[in-house]
Design an enzyme around this catalytic site. Structure first.
Site, PDB file in Angstrom:
ATOM      1  CG  HIS A 127      -9.472  -7.559  26.108  1.00  0.00           C
ATOM      2  ND1 HIS A 127      -9.875  -7.672  27.425  1.00  0.00           N
ATOM      3  CD2 HIS A 127      -9.269  -6.242  25.898  1.00  0.00           C
ATOM      4  CE1 HIS A 127      -9.914  -6.458  27.965  1.00  0.00           C
ATOM      5  NE2 HIS A 127      -9.556  -5.575  27.065  1.00  0.00           N
ATOM      6  CG  ASP A 447       1.749  13.568  -2.972  1.00  0.00           C
ATOM      7  OD1 ASP A 447       2.923  13.211  -2.708  1.00  0.00           O
ATOM      8  OD2 ASP A 447       1.312  13.615  -4.152  1.00  0.00           O
ATOM      9  CG  ASN A 474       5.288  14.865  -5.742  1.00  0.00           C
ATOM     10  OD1 ASN A 474       4.609  14.031  -5.143  1.00  0.00           O
ATOM     11  ND2 ASN A 474       6.518  15.175  -5.382  1.00  0.00           N
ATOM     12  N   GLY A 476       2.602  11.193  -5.922  1.00  0.00           N
ATOM     13  CA  GLY A 476       3.220   9.961  -5.413  1.00  0.00           C
ATOM     14  C   GLY A 476       4.557  10.182  -4.772  1.00  0.00           C
TER      15      GLY A 476
HETATM   16  C1  TPP Z   1       6.910   4.226   7.255  1.00  0.00           C
HETATM   17  C2  TPP Z   1       7.660   4.304   5.970  1.00  0.00           C
HETATM   18  N1  TPP Z   1       7.216   3.641   4.883  1.00  0.00           N
HETATM   19  C3  TPP Z   1       7.874   3.738   3.713  1.00  0.00           C
HETATM   20  C4  TPP Z   1       9.013   4.499   3.606  1.00  0.00           C
HETATM   21  C5  TPP Z   1       9.750   4.615   2.276  1.00  0.00           C
HETATM   22  N2  TPP Z   1       9.631   5.982   1.739  1.00  0.00           N
HETATM   23  C6  TPP Z   1      10.566   6.916   1.957  1.00  0.00           C
HETATM   24  S1  TPP Z   1      10.242   8.368   1.207  1.00  0.00           S
HETATM   25  C7  TPP Z   1       8.819   7.760   0.537  1.00  0.00           C
HETATM   26  C8  TPP Z   1       7.981   8.575  -0.389  1.00  0.00           C
HETATM   27  C9  TPP Z   1       7.607   9.926   0.113  1.00  0.00           C
HETATM   28  O1  TPP Z   1       6.750  10.507  -0.809  1.00  0.00           O
HETATM   29  P1  TPP Z   1       6.216  11.952  -0.630  1.00  0.00           P
HETATM   30  O2  TPP Z   1       5.982  12.230   0.787  1.00  0.00           O
HETATM   31  O3  TPP Z   1       5.078  12.175  -1.547  1.00  0.00           O
HETATM   32  O4  TPP Z   1       7.473  12.826  -1.028  1.00  0.00           O
HETATM   33  P2  TPP Z   1       7.907  13.378  -2.477  1.00  0.00           P
HETATM   34  O5  TPP Z   1       6.944  12.885  -3.492  1.00  0.00           O
HETATM   35  O6  TPP Z   1       7.897  14.862  -2.337  1.00  0.00           O
HETATM   36  O7  TPP Z   1       9.293  12.860  -2.702  1.00  0.00           O
HETATM   37  C10 TPP Z   1       8.613   6.427   0.916  1.00  0.00           C
HETATM   38  C11 TPP Z   1       7.458   5.604   0.501  1.00  0.00           C
HETATM   39  C12 TPP Z   1       9.457   5.143   4.773  1.00  0.00           C
HETATM   40  N3  TPP Z   1      10.567   5.883   4.793  1.00  0.00           N
HETATM   41  N4  TPP Z   1       8.749   5.060   5.927  1.00  0.00           N
HETATM   42 MG    MG Z   2       4.880  13.082  -3.351  1.00  0.00          MG
END
Ligand code: TPP
Ligand code: MG
Length: 578
Positions: A127, A447, A474, A476
């Site tokens: 496995h 978040d 916020n 997203g």
């Molecule tokens: C593993 C991974 N997946 C996707 C991303 C692309 N990415 C960089 S920043 C981010 C969004 C972060 O959002 P959040 O933590 O809510 O920060 P804020 O809203 O304060 O900018 C994403 C999806 C990444 N850097 N790493």
């Molecule tokens: Mg955010």
């Protein structure tokens, strides 16, 4: 081999130990006191040895990705870390974090409890394999993201364990060992002496010539300066850099990857260098220097002002074990010895007009307490909260504003600027807390990032750690809205009740949770005593972001998508007000 050397090696004291106990002993001797990971049938026998011997404290995590981040955070404060995973399913969950350790020069020893040698020799499909008679796929995968990867056997274990641990230490990179599950309890002959991880001695002539060459250039220069990247921390050379800067009154800037490596209250510290995105005095000191000493500067898009950084052609590049000065390349020298030797050689300078530029800390004009919380007011309040000795961990996203904080003395700053895998900081926090439980740890996370690795909050609570977690709710991925999709659904996330999670993850928790909507709410949360975990969920507008974060996204999109990319369509990007 000469007769004399043969005599020396045969005279070396040996003893008998099981493979597993020897591996544990060596990890302990490398200064590691804990191991992070998840059990599996192929590593249980090794974990039993760990528990029976008490060599390392086991910190079980919710998944191996989080364990790899925890090991990375632990190693950044402790110098080295151990990660234990199981065959393929565990190893591949951890590989993202281990690759991050490679990219950010963090030495992590990854031990993967693997299928028994018996199954390989007798062709028995097991496995956690492809069931196709192949055994090397995951070893090969790890060879891509480590300085050395090996399958241990009773024959090679005594030498390979030492070789890999020494490699991790010397190169400041992760290594990977497969420990087949049927060899951990086999006895082998091993060295009796403890493992000594000492820097190799420099070649005396090379270090002298190298130091003379650097000292000569620095002494003749009108505007010498130093640019520090993360290897200064990894090779423990921050003190040497400051010693040299002090003696010659040299301005010192850091790259974002090395924030906090140089004490920000040090009189010769001038700030963060990021090409065109630097403060003007920093850019001038670095780009206008007629003798710049760089500690292994490795620019990437995000920390070089989108490649606007441009170092003088005469820049001296000092790495962990080699130095370039003009046309010369010096080998067999160590960074610390070179810096010490340069400092001894150069004359004391007392008349250089140096000016300490404190980084511009977030400021504001005392926002109305009942006003809705903004990013500007948030970071201003946090600036007032941080104190000497804190460990700050900053996630990607608008939490990058933490790079603008002015750090008091003795702070550590952990981030993953180059690898940038979101969720890293939650696992890493477990690691930094484990490595330095007596310090105060502050996590700055969004978040969206938190949702990737949130379960590790349970391990942090399980071990009664008391960090302060600053979570920005916020709705997203605000930082991504600066690249593309200001209003797009793919940048929205599920609306969790974040501040309730401590209760979910630990019954009867004493953690203090706050949901903050206004400046006054935040002030109240910040006045809570640090006698328990503090979780501060701050609600903010999805379109509120620090200007550098928005601009970073806007220029990043041009690099990423090119002139015909969708970012040019109307209202596709969150932008600073014009
Ligand atoms: C593993 C991974 N997946 C996707 C991303 C692309 N990415 C960089 S920043 C981010 C969004 C972060 O959002 P959040 O933590 O809510 O920060 P804020 O809203 O304060 O900018 C994403 C999806 C990444 N850097 N790493
Ligand atoms: Mg955010």
């Amino acid at each position: 081999m000469t007769a004399e050397r043969a005599k020396v090696s045969s005279a070396r004291d040996t003893t008998t130990m099981t493979v597993g106990d020897f591996l544990l002993r060596r990890i302990r001797e490398a200064g590691v006191g804990h191991a992070f990971g998840v059990p599996g049938d192929f590593n249980l026998e090794f974990l039993q040895q760990m528990e029976d011997s008490g060599t390392l404290d086991w910190i079980g995590t919710c998944n191996e990705l989080n364990a790899s981040y925890a090991a990375d955070g632990y190693a950044r404060l402790n110098g080295m870390a151990a990660l234990v995973v199981t065959q393929a399913v565990g190893a591949l969950s951890a590989i993202n974090g281990v690759a991050g350790s490679y990219s950010e020069h963090v030495p992590v020893i990854c031990v993967c409890g693997s299928i028994p040698l018996r199954s390989i020799e007798r062709g028995l499909s097991m496995h956690h394999t492809m069931a196709d008679g192949t055994w090397d796929r995951f070893l090969t995968a790890y060879a891509q993201v480590t300085a050395a990867a090996v399958r241990l056997t009773p024959d090679n274990a005594a030498t390979e364990i030492d070789r890999l641990i020494r490699t991790a230490w010397h190169d400041k990179l992760p290594v990977y060992m497969e420990l087949p599950s049927d060899i951990a309890y086999l006895e082998i002959e091993v060295p009796a002496d403890p493992l000594v991880l000492a820097e190799p001695r420099s070649d005396p002539e090379r270090v002298r010539s190298c130091a003379d060459a650097i000292a000569d250039r620095l002494s003749k220069a009108k505007s010498p300066a130093v640019l520090v990247d993360l290897d200064a921390a990894r090779y423990g050379a921050a003190g040497e850099v400051m010693g040299l800067a002090e003696k010659m009154q040299l301005p010192v800037a850091v790259v974002a990857t090395a924030k906090g490596v140089i004490d920000e209250t040090f009189p010769h510290y001038i700030g963060i260098y990021a090409g065109a995105a630097s403060q003007p005095h920093v850019r001038k000191s670095i780009e206008g220097s007629d003798c710049l000493l760089s500690i292994n500067y490795r620019p990437i898009d995000l920390d070089s002002g989108s490649f606007t950084a441009s170092l003088p052609a005469s820049t001296i590049c000092a790495r962990g074990h080699s130095v370039d000065v003009g046309e010369d390349n010096f080998q067999a020298v160590t960074l610390r010895e070179v810096l010490r030797s340069v400092t001894e050689t150069v004359p004391q300078v007392t008349n250089r007009a140096t000016r300490h530029f404190a980084p511009t800390a977030p400021t504001g004009n005392g926002a109305d307490g009942s006003a809705k919380l903004t990013q500007a007011a948030y970071w201003q309040a946090i600036q007032g909260y941080i104190r000497s000795g804190d460990v700050l961990i900053a996630e990607d996203g608008t939490s990058y504003a933490a790079f603008g904080l002015q750090l008091p003395p003795k702070c550590s700053f952990v981030s993953q600027v180059i690898w940038g895998s979101i969720g890293y900081t939650v696992g890493s926090l477990l690691g930094t807390l484990t490595a330095a439980p007596d310090r105060r740890h502050l996590l700055f996370v969004g978040d969206g990032s938190f949702q990737l690795t949130a379960q590790e909050l349970s391990t942090i609570l399980r071990h009664d750690h008391k960090p302060v977690i600053f979570l920005i709710n916020n709705g997203g991925y605000t930082v991504e809205r600066g690249y593309l999709g200001k209003n797009s659904r793919f940048n929205d996330i599920a609306d969790w009740s974040y501040a309730d999670l401590p209760k979910v993850f630990k019954r009867n928790t004493t953690a203090r949770s706050f949901v903050v909507k206004t400046v006054a709410d935040l002030e109240k949360a910040l006045s809570a005593p640090n006698d328990s975990l503090i979780f501060i969920e701050s609600e903010m507008d999805p379109f509120d972001a620090p200007v550098p974060v928005m601009l970073g996204g806007n220029t990043g999109a041009d690099l990423d998508y090119g002139p015909r990319g969708p970012q040019h369509r109307g209202n596709m990007q969150l932008r600073p007000p014009s």
